[in-house]
Motif scaffolding. Structure first.
Motif, PDB file in Angstrom:
ATOM      1  N   ILE A   5       0.873  -1.303   0.003  1.00  0.00           N
ATOM      2  CA  ILE A   5      -0.049   0.070  -0.045  1.00  0.00           C
ATOM      3  C   ILE A   5       0.914   1.048   0.168  1.00  0.00           C
ATOM      4  O   ILE A   5       1.619   1.347   0.774  1.00  0.00           O
ATOM      5  CB  ILE A   5      -1.135   0.068   1.151  1.00  0.00           C
ATOM      6  CG1 ILE A   5      -1.772  -1.236   1.166  1.00  0.00           C
ATOM      7  CG2 ILE A   5      -1.585   1.457   1.188  1.00  0.00           C
ATOM      8  CD1 ILE A   5      -2.757  -1.425   2.079  1.00  0.00           C
ATOM      9  N   TYR A  58      -7.814   3.836   0.831  1.00  0.00           N
ATOM     10  CA  TYR A  58      -7.856   2.314   1.011  1.00  0.00           C
ATOM     11  C   TYR A  58      -8.869   1.951   2.087  1.00  0.00           C
ATOM     12  O   TYR A  58      -9.034   2.692   3.012  1.00  0.00           O
ATOM     13  CB  TYR A  58      -6.475   1.699   1.287  1.00  0.00           C
ATOM     14  CG  TYR A  58      -5.646   1.628   0.311  1.00  0.00           C
ATOM     15  CD1 TYR A  58      -5.310   0.693  -0.754  1.00  0.00           C
ATOM     16  CD2 TYR A  58      -4.989   2.859   0.094  1.00  0.00           C
ATOM     17  CE1 TYR A  58      -4.248   0.727  -1.665  1.00  0.00           C
ATOM     18  CE2 TYR A  58      -3.748   3.197  -0.774  1.00  0.00           C
ATOM     19  CZ  TYR A  58      -3.657   1.972  -1.732  1.00  0.00           C
ATOM     20  OH  TYR A  58      -2.614   2.075  -2.674  1.00  0.00           O
ATOM     21  N   TYR A  70      -7.726  -0.588  -2.665  1.00  0.00           N
ATOM     22  CA  TYR A  70      -7.743   1.016  -2.971  1.00  0.00           C
ATOM     23  C   TYR A  70      -9.121   1.502  -3.717  1.00  0.00           C
ATOM     24  O   TYR A  70      -9.938   0.705  -4.253  1.00  0.00           O
ATOM     25  CB  TYR A  70      -6.808   0.973  -4.176  1.00  0.00           C
ATOM     26  CG  TYR A  70      -6.830   2.244  -4.827  1.00  0.00           C
ATOM     27  CD1 TYR A  70      -6.155   3.193  -4.538  1.00  0.00           C
ATOM     28  CD2 TYR A  70      -7.581   2.475  -6.158  1.00  0.00           C
ATOM     29  CE1 TYR A  70      -6.255   4.844  -5.027  1.00  0.00           C
ATOM     30  CE2 TYR A  70      -7.690   3.772  -6.853  1.00  0.00           C
ATOM     31  CZ  TYR A  70      -6.940   4.677  -6.045  1.00  0.00           C
ATOM     32  OH  TYR A  70      -7.148   6.132  -6.907  1.00  0.00           O
TER      33      TYR A  70
END
Length: 182
Positions: A5, A58, A70
């Motif tokens: 991420i 997210y 996402y």
């Protein structure tokens, strides 16, 4: 999903008691060097101090590894009226009175605010340079706090001290009611 991420300097919030968790953070969009990563290494800063930083979101139902998905980029280089600056640090509030999600960002010129009608919606810039109550020294890292009574505050580093500013009722500016902690 097992992917990294790309979120930095963010925070996690749950807008509804049984709803998803939202992870908001700065995304260093065009980082060209996987060996250094984001930020600086030995004085080389290919990613951490550029003008292409975004705020991404997210979500996860349970905070578990692999469950984050996402959702959207809510602030990026295409955001209208965006100051050409390096953006870092961010915090997002929900204002019960205005029914708006208010994003505070720090950029190389100071603090700014923008807002959206939705937790995943693109923001509209409201205030590009916020005047804070403590005026001695530059303003640094910050964090937001929202009290049970609905009042919101920004806690920030300034000139080697920690200050707390109460925000206006719409959360878009400082009231300049400032408490210096130390």
């Amino acid at each position: 999903e097992g992917n990294i991420i790309n979120v930095h300097e963010g925070h996690i919030v749950r807008w509804q008691s049984n709803g998803d968790f939202y992870f908001y953070g700065m995304q260093y969009e065009l980082c060209p060097d996987d060996k250094i990563g984001c930020g600086c290494h030995n004085g080389v800063c290919p990613c951490g101090f550029t003008t292409d930083h975004n705020v991404t979101v997210y979500t996860s139902p349970d905070l578990s590894s692999g469950s984050w998905k996402y959702q959207n980029t809510i602030f990026d280089t295409a955001t209208p009226n965006r100051v050409n600056a390096t953006y870092f640090r961010m915090y997002i509030f929900y204002n019960q009175n205005t029914k708006k999600y208010v994003l505070w960002n720090m950029h190389s010129g100071g603090y700014m605010t923008s807002q959206s009608d939705s937790p995943l919606g693109r923001v509209t810039i409201q205030n590009q340079k916020i005047e804070m109550g403590h005026t001695n020294g530059s303003h640094g890292d910050f964090y937001g706090f929202q009290d049970d009574d609905g009042k919101a505050y920004i806690v920030y580093n300034t000139g080697g001290k920690i200050a707390v500013d109460e925000l206006t009722d719409d959360y878009l500016s400082s009231t300049k009611k400032t408490t210096e902690l130390f």
